[in-house]
Write a protein that holds these residues in place. Structure first.
Motif, PDB file in Angstrom:
ATOM      1  N   VAL A  19     -39.469   7.602   0.076  1.00 56.62           N
ATOM      2  CA  VAL A  19     -40.367   6.711  -0.672  1.00 56.62           C
ATOM      3  C   VAL A  19     -41.254   5.929   0.298  1.00 56.62           C
ATOM      4  O   VAL A  19     -42.448   5.748   0.055  1.00 56.62           O
ATOM      5  N   ARG A  20     -40.683   5.467   1.395  1.00 55.29           N
ATOM      6  CA  ARG A  20     -41.485   4.742   2.383  1.00 55.29           C
ATOM      7  C   ARG A  20     -42.563   5.630   2.986  1.00 55.29           C
ATOM      8  O   ARG A  20     -43.672   5.178   3.279  1.00 55.29           O
ATOM      9  N   ALA A  21     -42.260   6.881   3.177  1.00 54.27           N
ATOM     10  CA  ALA A  21     -43.224   7.799   3.788  1.00 54.27           C
ATOM     11  C   ALA A  21     -44.310   8.222   2.821  1.00 54.27           C
ATOM     12  O   ALA A  21     -45.477   8.367   3.191  1.00 54.27           O
ATOM     13  N   ASN A  22     -43.938   8.421   1.534  1.00 57.02           N
ATOM     14  CA  ASN A  22     -44.858   9.010   0.569  1.00 57.02           C
ATOM     15  C   ASN A  22     -45.403   8.041  -0.469  1.00 57.02           C
ATOM     16  O   ASN A  22     -46.357   8.360  -1.167  1.00 57.02           O
ATOM     17  N   GLY A  23     -44.761   6.869  -0.602  1.00 57.70           N
ATOM     18  CA  GLY A  23     -45.193   5.926  -1.618  1.00 57.70           C
ATOM     19  C   GLY A  23     -44.537   6.170  -2.961  1.00 57.70           C
ATOM     20  O   GLY A  23     -44.318   5.253  -3.735  1.00 57.70           O
ATOM     21  N   ALA A  24     -44.209   7.431  -3.246  1.00 60.38           N
ATOM     22  CA  ALA A  24     -43.543   7.791  -4.502  1.00 60.38           C
ATOM     23  C   ALA A  24     -42.851   9.122  -4.305  1.00 60.38           C
ATOM     24  O   ALA A  24     -43.237   9.927  -3.462  1.00 60.38           O
ATOM     25  N   VAL A  25     -41.814   9.367  -5.105  1.00 60.72           N
ATOM     26  CA  VAL A  25     -41.100  10.637  -5.036  1.00 60.72           C
ATOM     27  C   VAL A  25     -40.445  10.892  -6.392  1.00 60.72           C
ATOM     28  O   VAL A  25     -40.047   9.957  -7.087  1.00 60.72           O
ATOM     29  N   SER A  26     -40.379  12.154  -6.794  1.00 61.12           N
ATOM     30  CA  SER A  26     -39.769  12.497  -8.079  1.00 61.12           C
ATOM     31  C   SER A  26     -38.286  12.770  -7.899  1.00 61.12           C
ATOM     32  O   SER A  26     -37.831  13.181  -6.824  1.00 61.12           O
ATOM     33  N   LEU A  27     -37.519  12.547  -8.975  1.00 62.98           N
ATOM     34  CA  LEU A  27     -36.086  12.826  -8.935  1.00 62.98           C
ATOM     35  C   LEU A  27     -35.830  14.303  -8.683  1.00 62.98           C
ATOM     36  O   LEU A  27     -34.890  14.676  -7.975  1.00 62.98           O
ATOM     37  N   ARG A  28     -36.660  15.136  -9.262  1.00 64.88           N
ATOM     38  CA  ARG A  28     -36.484  16.580  -9.091  1.00 64.88           C
ATOM     39  C   ARG A  28     -36.656  16.972  -7.630  1.00 64.88           C
ATOM     40  O   ARG A  28     -35.894  17.779  -7.098  1.00 64.88           O
ATOM     41  N   GLU A  29     -37.655  16.393  -6.976  1.00 69.74           N
ATOM     42  CA  GLU A  29     -37.880  16.695  -5.565  1.00 69.74           C
ATOM     43  C   GLU A  29     -36.744  16.159  -4.707  1.00 69.74           C
ATOM     44  O   GLU A  29     -36.288  16.815  -3.763  1.00 69.74           O
ATOM     45  N   LEU A  30     -36.266  14.956  -5.016  1.00 70.69           N
ATOM     46  CA  LEU A  30     -35.142  14.381  -4.274  1.00 70.69           C
ATOM     47  C   LEU A  30     -33.903  15.266  -4.398  1.00 70.69           C
ATOM     48  O   LEU A  30     -33.207  15.529  -3.407  1.00 70.69           O
ATOM     49  N   ALA A  31     -33.624  15.721  -5.614  1.00 73.17           N
ATOM     50  CA  ALA A  31     -32.456  16.569  -5.837  1.00 73.17           C
ATOM     51  C   ALA A  31     -32.559  17.871  -5.045  1.00 73.17           C
ATOM     52  O   ALA A  31     -31.569  18.363  -4.499  1.00 73.17           O
ATOM     53  N   ARG A  32     -33.776  18.404  -4.969  1.00 72.85           N
ATOM     54  CA  ARG A  32     -33.976  19.639  -4.216  1.00 72.85           C
ATOM     55  C   ARG A  32     -33.738  19.421  -2.726  1.00 72.85           C
ATOM     56  O   ARG A  32     -33.080  20.220  -2.054  1.00 72.85           O
ATOM     57  N   VAL A  33     -34.262  18.310  -2.204  1.00 71.33           N
ATOM     58  CA  VAL A  33     -34.171  18.050  -0.765  1.00 71.33           C
ATOM     59  C   VAL A  33     -32.726  17.796  -0.337  1.00 71.33           C
ATOM     60  O   VAL A  33     -32.271  18.304   0.691  1.00 71.33           O
ATOM     61  N   VAL A  34     -32.005  17.010  -1.111  1.00 71.72           N
ATOM     62  CA  VAL A  34     -30.627  16.665  -0.720  1.00 71.72           C
ATOM     63  C   VAL A  34     -29.593  17.625  -1.314  1.00 71.72           C
ATOM     64  O   VAL A  34     -28.396  17.461  -1.095  1.00 71.72           O
ATOM     65  N   GLN A  35     -30.084  18.637  -2.070  1.00 69.84           N
ATOM     66  CA  GLN A  35     -29.230  19.696  -2.606  1.00 69.84           C
ATOM     67  C   GLN A  35     -28.087  19.144  -3.470  1.00 69.84           C
ATOM     68  O   GLN A  35     -26.906  19.427  -3.237  1.00 69.84           O
ATOM     69  N   THR A  36     -28.474  18.339  -4.426  1.00 64.81           N
ATOM     70  CA  THR A  36     -27.506  17.819  -5.382  1.00 64.81           C
ATOM     71  C   THR A  36     -28.163  17.755  -6.750  1.00 64.81           C
ATOM     72  O   THR A  36     -29.309  18.185  -6.921  1.00 64.81           O
ATOM     73  N   SER A  37     -27.470  17.227  -7.736  1.00 66.11           N
ATOM     74  CA  SER A  37     -28.010  17.187  -9.089  1.00 66.11           C
ATOM     75  C   SER A  37     -28.913  15.974  -9.287  1.00 66.11           C
ATOM     76  O   SER A  37     -28.804  14.976  -8.567  1.00 66.11           O
TER      77      SER A  37
ATOM     78  N   ALA B 127     -39.202   7.437  -8.257  1.00 66.90           N
ATOM     79  CA  ALA B 127     -39.088   6.108  -7.667  1.00 66.90           C
ATOM     80  C   ALA B 127     -40.325   5.830  -6.819  1.00 66.90           C
ATOM     81  O   ALA B 127     -40.955   6.748  -6.289  1.00 66.90           O
ATOM     82  N   VAL B 128     -40.674   4.546  -6.706  1.00 69.00           N
ATOM     83  CA  VAL B 128     -41.820   4.114  -5.907  1.00 69.00           C
ATOM     84  C   VAL B 128     -41.407   2.919  -5.074  1.00 69.00           C
ATOM     85  O   VAL B 128     -40.326   2.343  -5.248  1.00 69.00           O
ATOM     86  N   LEU B 129     -42.282   2.540  -4.155  1.00 66.06           N
ATOM     87  CA  LEU B 129     -42.042   1.329  -3.388  1.00 66.06           C
ATOM     88  C   LEU B 129     -42.023   0.120  -4.312  1.00 66.06           C
ATOM     89  O   LEU B 129     -42.650   0.139  -5.371  1.00 66.06           O
ATOM     90  N   PRO B 130     -41.310  -0.950  -3.951  1.00 61.30           N
ATOM     91  CA  PRO B 130     -41.309  -2.152  -4.786  1.00 61.30           C
ATOM     92  C   PRO B 130     -42.730  -2.613  -5.085  1.00 61.30           C
ATOM     93  O   PRO B 130     -43.579  -2.668  -4.197  1.00 61.30           O
TER      94      PRO B 130
END
Length: 310
Positions: A2-20, A44-47
């Motif tokens: 999130v700090r690097a991109n400003g925003a990230v989707s749950l689907r992308e996070l799940a893919r990257v960390v290989q979990t549900s 999720a996004v930055l505060p």
């Protein structure tokens, strides 16, 4: 991320960390409780990220598979010899890449990325607006862009944005971009919104297109547990918006369109919704029955359903 991109989707996070996505959602809640990020529908996004807009490099890495599927379906709406307007955005850029094969097409755009995608298409004429370059999304904005659209009339406008709700319609977080998008919409007989499921239910500062002006929404299929997106799709359908949904098999493994022989037509209820008997909401019903329409006559179509009120 999130700090690097400003925003990230749950689907992308799940893919990257290989979990549900369920596990990721639980972790995001914990991080929000610590004040490290803000949860948004589907990500999720930055505060304080409600009014913050990610730049093109960040947006281009979010929901890439969904954008590809959406672009494949939207391209099937465009016929030979048409004149259309295409707004700025990473999803519309994907659409432009597919429009390069449509002969006799005229595309009016304020996006340098859309124009670049069509630059070598010999059978497509590209008309660019004037205006001031906005570097974060490579779009021309301001009074020059708006004035160049006056008196223009085309068949369709293809527009993206930052959020979409049935109550308020399409919105974006930048005032200048919203103003030009409104001018693009005014030039078109029909308005097609391209928005992946993470934008459903999100609302940002500046309204672009009110719901009553949206002819069709092209989106991807929300996850089964995403009740908020399903509810929003139902609400949009109830207001007369035609909903075209790209399922997970709407593209090949390589991201290429499916061949015409694999096109399907099927009933597909919205995730989290049940059909009511007889098409009417009863005591336990959830609103009007949804029915599928004919698949798009041309272009790549996978799991597609047009959701309308009877």
């Amino acid at each position: 991320m999130v700090r690097a991109n400003g925003a990230v989707s749950l689907r992308e996070l799940a893919r990257v960390v290989q979990t549900s996505e369920v596990t990721v959602r639980r972790d995001v809640r914990a991080l929000e409780a610590e004040g490290l990020l803000d949860r948004r529908h589907g990500g999720a996004v930055l505060p304080g990220g409600f009014t913050r807009e990610s730049g093109f490099p960040q947006k281009s890495h979010l929901s890439t598979a969904e954008k590809t599927a959406i672009a494949d379906l939207a391209a099937g709406l465009v016929g030979e010899g048409e004149a259309i307007v295409v707004g700025a955005g990473t999803t519309t850029q994907e659409l432009a890449r597919r429009l390069a094969r449509v002969p006799g097409l005229t595309v009016v755009t304020n996006s340098l990325l859309v124009a670049q995608a069509l630059a070598h298409a010999n059978r497509v004429e590209v008309v660019m607006t004037g205006g001031t370059l906005r570097g974060s999304n490579y779009a021309l904005v301001g009074s020059g862009a708006e004035q160049s659209l006056q008196g223009l009339r085309v068949s369709r406008a293809f527009i993206s944005g930052s959020g979409l709700t049935a109550e308020r319609g399409l919105s974006t977080s930048n005032m200048l971009s919203a103003s030009v998008d409104r001018a693009l919409v005014q030039a078109a007989a029909e308005v097609v919104v391209l928005a992946d499921h993470t934008k459903l239910g999100s609302d940002t500062m500046f309204q672009t297109v009110p719901t009553e002006l949206i002819t069709r929404l092209v989106t991807d299929e929300p996850p089964v547990h995403d009740e908020r997106a399903a509810t929003e799709l139902q609400a949009l359908a109830d207001q007369g918006v035609e909903i075209t949904v790209a399922g997970p098999d709407a593209e090949s493994a390589a991201g290429a369109p499916l061949p015409p022989g694999r096109q399907t037509r099927q009933e597909m209820p919205l995730p989290g919704q049940r059909r009511t008997q007889g098409g009417h909401g009863g005591p336990g019903g959830l609103g009007p029955q949804l029915r599928s329409a004919a698949a798009l006559s041309e272009g790549p179509v996978g799991r597609v359903a047009d959701l309308r009120r009877r």
